[in-house]
Design a protein around this motif. Structure first.
Motif, short mmCIF file in Angstrom:
data_model
loop_
_atom_site.label_atom_id
_atom_site.label_comp_id
_atom_site.label_asym_id
_atom_site.label_seq_id
_atom_site.Cartn_x
_atom_site.Cartn_y
_atom_site.Cartn_z
N ALA A 31 -10.18 -11.70 -5.32
CA ALA A 31 -8.88 -12.02 -5.93
C ALA A 31 -8.34 -10.82 -6.69
CB ALA A 31 -9.02 -13.23 -6.85
N ASP A 32 -9.21 -10.06 -7.35
CA ASP A 32 -8.77 -8.87 -8.09
C ASP A 32 -8.15 -7.83 -7.15
OD1 ASP A 32 -9.49 -9.83 -10.58
OD2 ASP A 32 -11.46 -8.85 -10.55
N GLU A 33 -8.77 -7.62 -6.00
CA GLU A 33 -8.22 -6.66 -5.04
C GLU A 33 -6.82 -7.08 -4.61
OE1 GLU A 33 -11.76 -4.77 -2.41
OE2 GLU A 33 -11.50 -6.94 -2.21
N ILE A 34 -6.65 -8.35 -4.33
CA ILE A 34 -5.36 -8.86 -3.89
C ILE A 34 -4.33 -8.78 -5.01
CG2 ILE A 34 -4.11 -10.91 -3.08
CD1 ILE A 34 -6.75 -11.67 -1.62
N GLU A 35 -4.73 -9.15 -6.21
CA GLU A 35 -3.80 -9.13 -7.33
C GLU A 35 -3.39 -7.72 -7.73
OE1 GLU A 35 -5.62 -11.64 -10.28
OE2 GLU A 35 -5.27 -13.43 -9.05
N ASN A 36 -4.19 -6.73 -7.37
CA ASN A 36 -3.83 -5.33 -7.63
C ASN A 36 -2.97 -4.74 -6.52
OD1 ASN A 36 -5.15 -5.08 -10.12
ND2 ASN A 36 -7.10 -4.69 -9.12
N THR A 37 -2.65 -5.55 -5.52
CA THR A 37 -1.80 -5.13 -4.42
C THR A 37 -0.38 -5.61 -4.69
OG1 THR A 37 -3.68 -5.36 -2.93
CG2 THR A 37 -1.51 -5.29 -1.93
N GLU A 38 0.58 -4.72 -4.54
CA GLU A 38 1.95 -5.06 -4.93
C GLU A 38 2.84 -5.54 -3.80
OE1 GLU A 38 3.72 -2.01 -7.28
OE2 GLU A 38 1.96 -1.81 -8.56
N THR A 39 2.57 -5.09 -2.57
CA THR A 39 3.48 -5.39 -1.47
C THR A 39 2.74 -6.00 -0.28
OG1 THR A 39 3.18 -3.21 -0.46
CG2 THR A 39 4.99 -3.43 -2.07
N ILE A 40 3.53 -6.54 0.64
CA ILE A 40 2.98 -7.04 1.90
C ILE A 40 2.25 -5.90 2.62
CG2 ILE A 40 3.58 -7.97 4.19
CD1 ILE A 40 4.14 -10.06 2.13
N LYS A 41 2.85 -4.73 2.64
CA LYS A 41 2.24 -3.57 3.28
C LYS A 41 0.91 -3.22 2.62
CE LYS A 41 3.07 1.26 4.45
NZ LYS A 41 4.01 2.38 4.36
N GLY A 42 0.87 -3.25 1.30
CA GLY A 42 -0.36 -2.96 0.58
C GLY A 42 -1.47 -3.93 0.92
N LEU A 43 -1.10 -5.19 1.06
CA LEU A 43 -2.08 -6.22 1.43
C LEU A 43 -2.59 -5.98 2.85
CD1 LEU A 43 -3.54 -8.78 0.58
CD2 LEU A 43 -1.54 -10.08 1.31
N LYS A 44 -1.70 -5.65 3.75
CA LYS A 44 -2.09 -5.34 5.14
C LYS A 44 -3.01 -4.13 5.17
CE LYS A 44 0.06 -4.59 9.67
NZ LYS A 44 -0.24 -3.24 10.10
N GLU A 45 -2.67 -3.10 4.42
CA GLU A 45 -3.49 -1.89 4.38
C GLU A 45 -4.86 -2.16 3.75
OE1 GLU A 45 -0.90 0.87 2.40
OE2 GLU A 45 0.09 1.45 4.27
N LEU A 46 -4.90 -3.04 2.77
CA LEU A 46 -6.17 -3.41 2.16
C LEU A 46 -7.11 -4.05 3.19
CD1 LEU A 46 -8.01 -3.83 -0.32
CD2 LEU A 46 -6.77 -5.99 -0.73
N ILE A 47 -6.57 -4.97 3.96
CA ILE A 47 -7.38 -5.62 5.01
C ILE A 47 -7.80 -4.58 6.04
CG2 ILE A 47 -7.35 -7.30 6.89
CD1 ILE A 47 -5.43 -8.98 5.09
N GLU A 48 -6.85 -3.75 6.49
CA GLU A 48 -7.17 -2.75 7.51
C GLU A 48 -8.23 -1.77 7.03
OE1 GLU A 48 -3.01 -2.45 10.02
OE2 GLU A 48 -3.20 -1.26 8.20
N SER A 49 -8.24 -1.46 5.75
CA SER A 49 -9.20 -0.49 5.22
C SER A 49 -10.64 -1.02 5.28
CB SER A 49 -8.86 -0.13 3.78
OG SER A 49 -9.18 -1.17 2.88
N LYS A 50 -10.78 -2.34 5.44
CA LYS A 50 -12.11 -2.94 5.47
C LYS A 50 -12.54 -3.35 6.87
CE LYS A 50 -12.15 -4.47 0.76
NZ LYS A 50 -13.19 -5.17 0.00
N LEU A 51 -11.69 -3.11 7.85
CA LEU A 51 -12.04 -3.45 9.23
C LEU A 51 -13.08 -2.50 9.79
CD1 LEU A 51 -8.60 -4.38 10.79
CD2 LEU A 51 -10.48 -5.91 10.26
#
Length: 71
Positions: free
Chosen positions: A51-71
């Motif tokens: 939840a902290d990782e998501i809450e530190n993400t500001e945009t839709i793009k940031g959330l997408k990049e967060l997921i992609e960074s862990k693939l």
């Protein structure tokens, strides 16, 4: 990541989203939505988010990049 944007549209209860949209600008962006994103990223992509990782993400793009960074 083809299901990412359609799923965000569903979770955020809107007609459309843009990658640069601020997550906090959506009325439905709350702790329940964060939990849905955690479940979605785990079940769809095998990615574990906090939840902290998501809450530190500001945009839709940031959330997408967060997921992609862990693939």
């Amino acid at each position: 990541m083809e299901k990412f944007l359609p799923t965000m549209i569903e979770f955020l209860e809107v007609e459309n989203v843009e990658l640069n949209d601020s997550l906090s600008s959506f009325e439905s962006w709350d702790s329940m939505t964060v939990l849905m994103v955690i479940d979605f990223s785990n079940s769809e992509y095998g990615v574990t988010l906090s939840a902290d990782e998501i809450e530190n993400t500001e945009t839709i793009k940031g959330l997408k990049e967060l997921i992609e960074s862990k693939l």
